[in-house]
Write a protein that holds these residues in place. Structure first.
Motif, mmCIF file in Angstrom:
data_model
loop_
_atom_site.group_PDB
_atom_site.id
_atom_site.type_symbol
_atom_site.label_atom_id
_atom_site.label_comp_id
_atom_site.label_asym_id
_atom_site.label_seq_id
_atom_site.Cartn_x
_atom_site.Cartn_y
_atom_site.Cartn_z
ATOM 1 N N ILE A 8 0.854 -1.182 0.000
ATOM 2 C CA ILE A 8 0.000 0.000 0.000
ATOM 3 C C ILE A 8 0.895 1.240 0.000
ATOM 4 N N ILE A 17 1.354 -4.526 4.458
ATOM 5 C CA ILE A 17 0.318 -4.720 5.461
ATOM 6 C C ILE A 17 -0.347 -6.074 5.264
ATOM 7 N N TYR A 19 -3.094 -8.960 4.688
ATOM 8 C CA TYR A 19 -4.239 -9.131 3.798
ATOM 9 C C TYR A 19 -4.904 -10.461 4.109
ATOM 10 N N GLU A 157 -3.755 -0.600 -6.853
ATOM 11 C CA GLU A 157 -3.197 0.542 -6.123
ATOM 12 C C GLU A 157 -3.621 1.857 -6.773
ATOM 13 N N TYR A 177 -9.474 -7.593 6.192
ATOM 14 C CA TYR A 177 -8.719 -6.866 7.211
ATOM 15 C C TYR A 177 -8.702 -5.354 6.980
ATOM 16 N N THR A 179 -8.278 -3.258 4.199
ATOM 17 C CA THR A 179 -7.358 -2.555 3.307
ATOM 18 C C THR A 179 -8.011 -1.371 2.612
ATOM 19 N N THR A 180 -9.223 -1.566 2.117
ATOM 20 C CA THR A 180 -9.930 -0.509 1.395
ATOM 21 C C THR A 180 -10.139 0.715 2.282
ATOM 22 N N ARG A 182 -8.547 1.560 4.952
ATOM 23 C CA ARG A 182 -7.277 2.160 5.374
ATOM 24 C C ARG A 182 -6.794 3.206 4.371
ATOM 25 N N GLU A 183 -7.037 2.952 3.074
ATOM 26 C CA GLU A 183 -6.635 3.912 2.052
ATOM 27 C C GLU A 183 -7.368 5.242 2.208
ATOM 28 N N TRP A 211 -4.144 3.294 12.409
ATOM 29 C CA TRP A 211 -4.231 3.741 11.018
ATOM 30 C C TRP A 211 -4.510 5.232 10.951
#
Length: 214
Positions: A8, A17, A19, A157, A177, A179-180, A182-183, A211
């Motif tokens: 990421i 990170i 996944y 990405e 977990y 990821t989406t 967190r962005e 985060w």
């Protein structure tokens, strides 16, 4: 123990990170269980889309929805980890997902494979191939609904960067977990996350506050 990780882009650097993967050798994180947690930028809770064909009200504030659906070969693995007791099939799962797509007017991007694509509604907007952020040789098929079009990105990405610039609140109802979310969090934006696995919700609830400080 094999830990699946993805890259990421965080503040100009690639950061590794965790996944949530169904690949052989992966061990699920079971250190914490949670069914609901809320912070300033994120709401995360346990929810099973096979129970109803509309999204919970928490997702109403989202201006974009994004989901990476499981491959058929990993479907039973995820069900076992989530301690699902019924005998649901991949076809039944996709049937519920299709109804959900049609029942929401929110722009939604669904990433899946050839098998799932056979049973999803034909996208009224656009369909593109996009490389997975996992280290695999199988690109995702991205189906875009309720959205005019998106650029033809070469990797997820790039898609994450575009979404987090264009939209303010993302929803992911198969979040793993997180990821989406967190962005979006790293850019000071908000997210609504859900998963049918209480251990995934637990993992996110343990890490959200960290985060938000990245």
């Amino acid at each position: 123990m094999l830990l699946e990780i993805i890259r990421i882009h965080i503040v100009g650097k690639w950061k590794m990170i965790k996944y949530h993967s169904s690949l052989a050798g992966y061990k699920q994180n079971t250190s914490h269980i949670s069914t609901y947690f809320k912070s300033d930028l994120c709401t995360v809770f346990q929810h099973d889309i096979c129970v109803q064909d509309t999204l919970p009200s928490e997702f109403l504030k989202c201006d974009i929805l994004y989901v990476e659906i499981p491959w058929k070969k990993g479907f039973d693995v995820f069900n076992e980890r989530a301690e699902i007791k019924d005998k649901r099939t991949y076809h039944l799962f996709l049937n519920h997902l299709s109804k959900l797509i049609l029942n929401t007017g929110t722009p939604i991007i669904i990433l899946g494979g050839k098998e799932s694509n056979k049973l999803l509604p034909e996208p009224a907007s656009q369909q593109i191939l996009i490389n997975s952020h996992l280290n695999t040789n199988y690109p995702f098929i991205a189906n875009i609904y309720h959205l005019d079009s998106i650029p033809n990105f070469s990797a997820t990405e790039e898609l994450f960067d575009w979404m987090s610039e264009k939209f303010n609140c993302i929803g992911d109802f198969m979040c793993g977990y997180g990821t989406t979310g967190r962005e979006f969090i790293k850019k000071g934006k908000t997210c609504v996350l859900s998963d049918y696995n209480k251990y995934c919700v637990g993992y996110i609830s343990e890490h959200i506050l960290l985060w938000e400080k990245e």
